[in-house]
Scaffold this motif. Structure first.
Motif, PDB file in Angstrom:
ATOM      1  N   HIS A  99     -13.111  22.476  29.155  1.00 29.70           N
ATOM      2  CA  HIS A  99     -13.302  23.883  29.498  1.00 29.70           C
ATOM      3  C   HIS A  99     -11.956  24.609  29.540  1.00 29.70           C
ATOM      4  CE1 HIS A  99     -15.382  27.298  31.272  1.00 29.70           C
ATOM      5  NE2 HIS A  99     -14.455  27.345  32.215  1.00 29.70           N
ATOM      6  N   GLN A 121     -15.704  11.781  34.251  1.00 32.33           N
ATOM      7  CA  GLN A 121     -16.539  12.666  33.433  1.00 32.33           C
ATOM      8  C   GLN A 121     -16.379  14.129  33.862  1.00 32.33           C
ATOM      9  OE1 GLN A 121     -20.253  10.605  34.003  1.00 32.33           O
ATOM     10  NE2 GLN A 121     -19.941   9.319  32.205  1.00 32.33           N
ATOM     11  N   VAL A 122     -16.265  14.364  35.181  1.00 36.75           N
ATOM     12  CA  VAL A 122     -16.040  15.725  35.680  1.00 36.75           C
ATOM     13  C   VAL A 122     -14.683  16.238  35.203  1.00 36.75           C
ATOM     14  CG1 VAL A 122     -15.621  17.094  37.768  1.00 36.75           C
ATOM     15  CG2 VAL A 122     -17.563  15.508  37.675  1.00 36.75           C
ATOM     16  N   LEU A 123     -13.645  15.402  35.341  1.00 32.32           N
ATOM     17  CA  LEU A 123     -12.314  15.811  34.876  1.00 32.32           C
ATOM     18  C   LEU A 123     -12.321  16.094  33.379  1.00 32.32           C
ATOM     19  CD1 LEU A 123      -9.794  13.437  36.708  1.00 32.32           C
ATOM     20  CD2 LEU A 123     -10.257  15.848  37.188  1.00 32.32           C
ATOM     21  N   HIS A 124     -13.034  15.272  32.629  1.00 25.35           N
ATOM     22  CA  HIS A 124     -13.098  15.448  31.174  1.00 25.35           C
ATOM     23  C   HIS A 124     -13.750  16.791  30.836  1.00 25.35           C
ATOM     24  CE1 HIS A 124     -13.985  13.389  27.049  1.00 25.35           C
ATOM     25  NE2 HIS A 124     -13.255  14.463  26.942  1.00 25.35           N
ATOM     26  N   MET A 125     -14.855  17.116  31.513  1.00 20.09           N
ATOM     27  CA  MET A 125     -15.517  18.401  31.270  1.00 20.09           C
ATOM     28  C   MET A 125     -14.599  19.558  31.660  1.00 20.09           C
ATOM     29  SD  MET A 125     -19.576  17.882  32.202  1.00 20.09           S
ATOM     30  CE  MET A 125     -19.237  17.905  33.942  1.00 20.09           C
ATOM     31  N   GLU A 126     -13.922  19.432  32.788  1.00 22.61           N
ATOM     32  CA  GLU A 126     -13.000  20.481  33.229  1.00 22.61           C
ATOM     33  C   GLU A 126     -11.849  20.643  32.242  1.00 22.61           C
ATOM     34  OE1 GLU A 126     -11.841  19.506  37.234  1.00 22.61           O
ATOM     35  OE2 GLU A 126     -13.758  20.160  38.052  1.00 22.61           O
ATOM     36  N   TYR A 135     -11.905   5.476  43.402  1.00 27.29           N
ATOM     37  CA  TYR A 135     -12.197   5.631  41.975  1.00 27.29           C
ATOM     38  C   TYR A 135     -11.909   4.350  41.188  1.00 27.29           C
ATOM     39  CZ  TYR A 135     -12.330  10.567  43.221  1.00 27.29           C
ATOM     40  OH  TYR A 135     -12.624  11.768  43.809  1.00 27.29           O
ATOM     41  N   GLU A 188     -17.859   8.730  37.300  1.00 26.90           N
ATOM     42  CA  GLU A 188     -18.380  10.093  37.486  1.00 26.90           C
ATOM     43  C   GLU A 188     -17.237  11.099  37.590  1.00 26.90           C
ATOM     44  OE1 GLU A 188     -20.989  10.241  40.879  1.00 26.90           O
ATOM     45  OE2 GLU A 188     -22.199   8.569  40.114  1.00 26.90           O
ATOM     46  N   TYR A 189     -16.208  10.735  38.359  1.00 33.28           N
ATOM     47  CA  TYR A 189     -15.042  11.608  38.540  1.00 33.28           C
ATOM     48  C   TYR A 189     -14.344  11.852  37.195  1.00 33.28           C
ATOM     49  CZ  TYR A 189     -10.510  13.204  40.357  1.00 33.28           C
ATOM     50  OH  TYR A 189      -9.352  13.911  40.601  1.00 33.28           O
TER      51      TYR A 189
END
Length: 111
Positions: free
Chosen positions: A93, A85-90, A57, A82-83
Motif C-alpha cells: 500500500h 502478512q499485515v506488514l506485507h500488505m502495508e 513473532y 499473520e504479522y
C-alpha cells in the motif's frame, strides 16, 4: 543525513520475517540473506531478532553445527506469519501510494 538508512529501518523487519517464513535461519545466515538485497550491519539485526522473539513473532531453538558451537535458529510462529502478512500488505500500500504521488507530480513541478 542518509535517507536511505530510514527506508532500510522501515523494511528490515519485513525482510527478516519473509526470510524466516521461507525457512528457519540463524542470525549470521539472516544477515547474509538480507545483505543480498539491502545493505545491513550485523549489529542492526540482532536487536530486531530479540524483539521479534519477545513479541511472540518468532521462537528460537539450538541446533548443532559442524563448524563450531550450536547455532540459534529462528522460527516464525503463526502470530508472526499473520504479522508478516499485515506488514506485507502495508508495504504494498505504501509503495503504491508513493509511486502514485511521484508519477502524479512528474512533469507538473511547481514554479
Amino acid at each position: 543525513m542518509n535517507v536511505h538508512i530510514q527506508f532500510k529501518k522501515g523494511v528490515l523487519e519485513l525482510c527478516v520475517l519473509v526470510l524466516i517464513s521461507r525457512q528457519d535461519r540463524y542470525g549470521y545466515e539472516l544477515v547474509q540473506a538480507v545483505s543480498k538485497h539491502v545493505e545491513v550491519a550485523e549489529g542492526a539485526l540482532y536487536p530486531l531478532l530479540r524483539r521479534l522473539v519477545t513479541e511472540g513473532y518468532c521462537t528460537t531453538y539450538l541446533q548443532e553445527s559442524s563448524e563450531g558451537p550450536p547455532r540459534k535458529y529462528y522460527h516464525l510462529t503463526p502470530t508472526g506469519r499473520e504479522y508478516m502478512q499485515v506488514l506485507h500488505m502495508e508495504w504494498n500500500h505504501f509503495v503504491h501510494n508513493v509511486t502514485n504521488l511521484l508519477e502524479e507530480g512528474h512533469g507538473h513541478e511547481e514554479a
